[in-house]
Write a protein that holds these residues in place. Structure first.
Motif, mmCIF file in Angstrom:
data_model
loop_
_atom_site.group_PDB
_atom_site.id
_atom_site.type_symbol
_atom_site.label_atom_id
_atom_site.label_comp_id
_atom_site.label_asym_id
_atom_site.label_seq_id
_atom_site.Cartn_x
_atom_site.Cartn_y
_atom_site.Cartn_z
ATOM 1 N N HIS A 105 0.796 -1.231 0.000
ATOM 2 C CA HIS A 105 0.000 0.000 0.000
ATOM 3 C C HIS A 105 0.832 1.287 0.000
ATOM 4 N N GLY A 106 2.121 1.154 0.181
ATOM 5 C CA GLY A 106 2.967 2.340 0.278
ATOM 6 C C GLY A 106 2.997 2.890 1.699
ATOM 7 N N LEU A 107 3.819 3.892 1.903
ATOM 8 C CA LEU A 107 3.957 4.523 3.217
ATOM 9 C C LEU A 107 2.805 5.504 3.391
ATOM 10 N N LYS A 108 1.879 5.191 4.276
ATOM 11 C CA LYS A 108 0.682 6.011 4.463
ATOM 12 C C LYS A 108 0.938 7.249 5.321
ATOM 13 N N GLU A 109 1.886 7.158 6.223
ATOM 14 C CA GLU A 109 2.192 8.289 7.105
ATOM 15 C C GLU A 109 3.697 8.549 7.070
ATOM 16 N N PRO A 110 4.089 9.746 6.663
ATOM 17 C CA PRO A 110 5.518 10.052 6.591
ATOM 18 C C PRO A 110 6.195 9.983 7.960
ATOM 19 N N LEU A 111 7.490 9.775 7.952
ATOM 20 C CA LEU A 111 8.285 9.827 9.172
ATOM 21 C C LEU A 111 8.415 11.279 9.608
ATOM 22 N N THR A 112 8.715 11.491 10.872
ATOM 23 C CA THR A 112 9.070 12.823 11.354
ATOM 24 C C THR A 112 10.537 12.761 11.742
ATOM 25 N N LEU A 113 11.336 13.640 11.151
ATOM 26 C CA LEU A 113 12.772 13.657 11.399
ATOM 27 C C LEU A 113 13.193 14.951 12.059
ATOM 28 N N ILE B 151 15.369 10.055 13.509
ATOM 29 C CA ILE B 151 13.936 9.769 13.474
ATOM 30 C C ILE B 151 13.340 10.144 14.816
ATOM 31 N N GLU B 152 12.332 10.999 14.783
ATOM 32 C CA GLU B 152 11.579 11.299 16.002
ATOM 33 C C GLU B 152 10.375 10.377 16.086
ATOM 34 N N MET B 153 9.618 10.287 14.987
ATOM 35 C CA MET B 153 8.457 9.406 14.949
ATOM 36 C C MET B 153 8.521 8.578 13.668
ATOM 37 N N GLY B 154 8.364 7.268 13.844
ATOM 38 C CA GLY B 154 8.361 6.380 12.694
ATOM 39 C C GLY B 154 9.419 5.298 12.765
ATOM 40 N N HIS B 155 9.880 4.961 13.954
ATOM 41 C CA HIS B 155 10.914 3.921 14.091
ATOM 42 C C HIS B 155 10.435 2.572 13.562
ATOM 43 N N ARG B 156 9.198 2.207 13.867
ATOM 44 C CA ARG B 156 8.669 0.926 13.369
ATOM 45 C C ARG B 156 8.564 0.952 11.850
ATOM 46 N N ARG B 157 8.079 2.064 11.296
ATOM 47 C CA ARG B 157 7.967 2.178 9.838
ATOM 48 C C ARG B 157 9.350 2.114 9.195
ATOM 49 N N HIS B 158 10.324 2.755 9.836
ATOM 50 C CA HIS B 158 11.691 2.724 9.304
ATOM 51 C C HIS B 158 12.226 1.285 9.301
ATOM 52 N N MET B 159 12.008 0.570 10.404
ATOM 53 C CA MET B 159 12.458 -0.823 10.467
ATOM 54 C C MET B 159 11.774 -1.667 9.392
ATOM 55 N N ALA B 160 10.481 -1.424 9.185
ATOM 56 C CA ALA B 160 9.740 -2.184 8.169
ATOM 57 C C ALA B 160 10.274 -1.877 6.772
ATOM 58 N N THR C 51 15.435 -0.085 -2.529
ATOM 59 C CA THR C 51 16.891 -0.162 -2.446
ATOM 60 C C THR C 51 17.343 0.791 -1.349
ATOM 61 N N GLY C 52 18.619 0.825 -1.093
ATOM 62 C CA GLY C 52 19.160 1.761 -0.106
ATOM 63 C C GLY C 52 18.996 3.207 -0.523
ATOM 64 N N GLU C 53 18.613 3.428 -1.778
ATOM 65 C CA GLU C 53 18.419 4.785 -2.310
ATOM 66 C C GLU C 53 16.941 5.140 -2.463
ATOM 67 N N THR C 54 16.045 4.305 -1.978
ATOM 68 C CA THR C 54 14.616 4.562 -2.110
ATOM 69 C C THR C 54 14.247 5.838 -1.352
ATOM 70 N N MET C 55 13.499 6.704 -1.996
ATOM 71 C CA MET C 55 13.088 7.964 -1.388
ATOM 72 C C MET C 55 11.773 7.744 -0.638
ATOM 73 N N VAL C 56 11.689 8.296 0.563
ATOM 74 C CA VAL C 56 10.449 8.243 1.330
ATOM 75 C C VAL C 56 10.118 9.647 1.822
ATOM 76 N N GLU C 57 8.841 9.875 1.993
ATOM 77 C CA GLU C 57 8.379 11.180 2.452
ATOM 78 C C GLU C 57 8.606 11.303 3.961
ATOM 79 N N PHE C 58 8.976 12.513 4.384
ATOM 80 C CA PHE C 58 9.115 12.769 5.811
ATOM 81 C C PHE C 58 8.778 14.215 6.106
ATOM 82 N N PHE C 59 8.435 14.461 7.341
ATOM 83 C CA PHE C 59 8.244 15.817 7.837
ATOM 84 C C PHE C 59 9.475 16.180 8.636
#
Length: 190
Positions: A21-29, A39-48, A61-69
Motif C-alpha cells: 500500500h505504500g507509506l501512508k504516514e511520513p516519518l518525522t525527522l 527519526i523522532e516518529m516512525g521507528h517501526r515504519r523505518h524498520m519495516a 533499495t538503499g536509495e529509495t526515497m520516502v516522504e518525511f516531515f
C-alpha cells in the motif's frame, strides 16, 4: 535516544503493508544544521522499510526515497520524548515498562527540580495514579525491568511483581534480624 520502545512487534506485517500500500504516514525527522537526521516518529515504519531493502523487494533499495516531515528546530528533548510517547500510544502502544521509563525521565531529567506526578500526568495525558504506577515500575531494579520486558507483562503483572519483590525483601530483612538477634538473658562474659 528519546525513543523508549524496546519491543518492536509486527514489523514483518507492517513491512508487507508498506510494500503493498505504500507509506501512508511520513516519518518525522529532526534534521540538524550539520545535515544529520534522526527519526523522532516512525521507528517501526523505518524498520519495516529497512526490511524491504534487506529482502531486496521490488522497488526498494538503499536509495529509495520516502516522504518525511522535518521537525521544528526549536523542539526540546522533553517535547521530542512526549511526542514519541503520544505517537506510540495512539498507534502501537508502549509496553508498561517502556511507558514507565518515559514518565521517569520526564519527571527527573528535564529540570533541576523533579516535576510532580500531577505535572507529568497532565503532560502525558494520563491519570496521576498511572504516573505513580509508572514511577514505581521505572524505579525497580534492572533485573525486574528485564523480567518485565522478557515476560511481556501488562501493567497489573508489573505492579504485582513489584509487590511480591517488596514482600520478599521485607521477609528477608526480618529473617536476617532474627538470625542476628541477641538474647539478652544469655549474656556471657569473656
Amino acid at each position: 535516544g528519546f525513543n523508549k520502545r524496546v519491543v518492536y512487534e509486527d514489523i514483518p506485517e507492517l513491512s508487507e503493508s508498506i510494500f503493498i500500500h505504500g507509506l501512508k504516514e511520513p516519518l518525522t525527522l529532526d534534521v540538524l544544521s550539520t545535515g544529520e537526521a534522526y527519526i523522532e516518529m516512525g521507528h517501526r515504519r523505518h524498520m519495516a522499510m529497512q526490511m524491504l531493502v534487506d529482502k531486496k523487494r521490488e522497488g526498494w533499495t538503499g536509495e529509495t526515497m520516502v516522504e518525511f516531515f522535518s521537525n521544528k528546530n526549536e523542539v526540546t528533548e522533553l517535547e521530542r520524548m512526549v511526542n514519541q510517547y503520544t505517537s506510540n500510544n495512539t498507534k502501537k502502544k508502549l509496553k508498561p515498562f517502556e511507558a514507565a521509563l518515559v514518565a521517569y525521565e520526564a519527571k527527573f531529567n528535564f529540570s533541576e527540580k523533579p516535576k510532580s506526578n500531577e505535572e507529568i500526568a497532565e503532560l502525558l495525558g494520563v491519570s496521576r495514579q498511572q504516573i505513580d504506577n509508572y514511577i514505581a515500575i521505572a524505579s525497580a531494579p534492572d533485573e525486574l525491568l528485564y523480567q518485565m520486558q522478557q515476560a511481556d507483562m501488562n501493567l497489573t503483572d508489573c505492579l504485582s511483581l513489584l509487590k511480591k519483590q517488596k514482600q520478599l525483601g521485607k521477609q528477608t530483612a526480618e529473617a536476617e534480624e532474627e538470625s542476628h538477634g541477641i538474647d539478652m538473658g544469655d549474656e556471657r562474659k569473656f
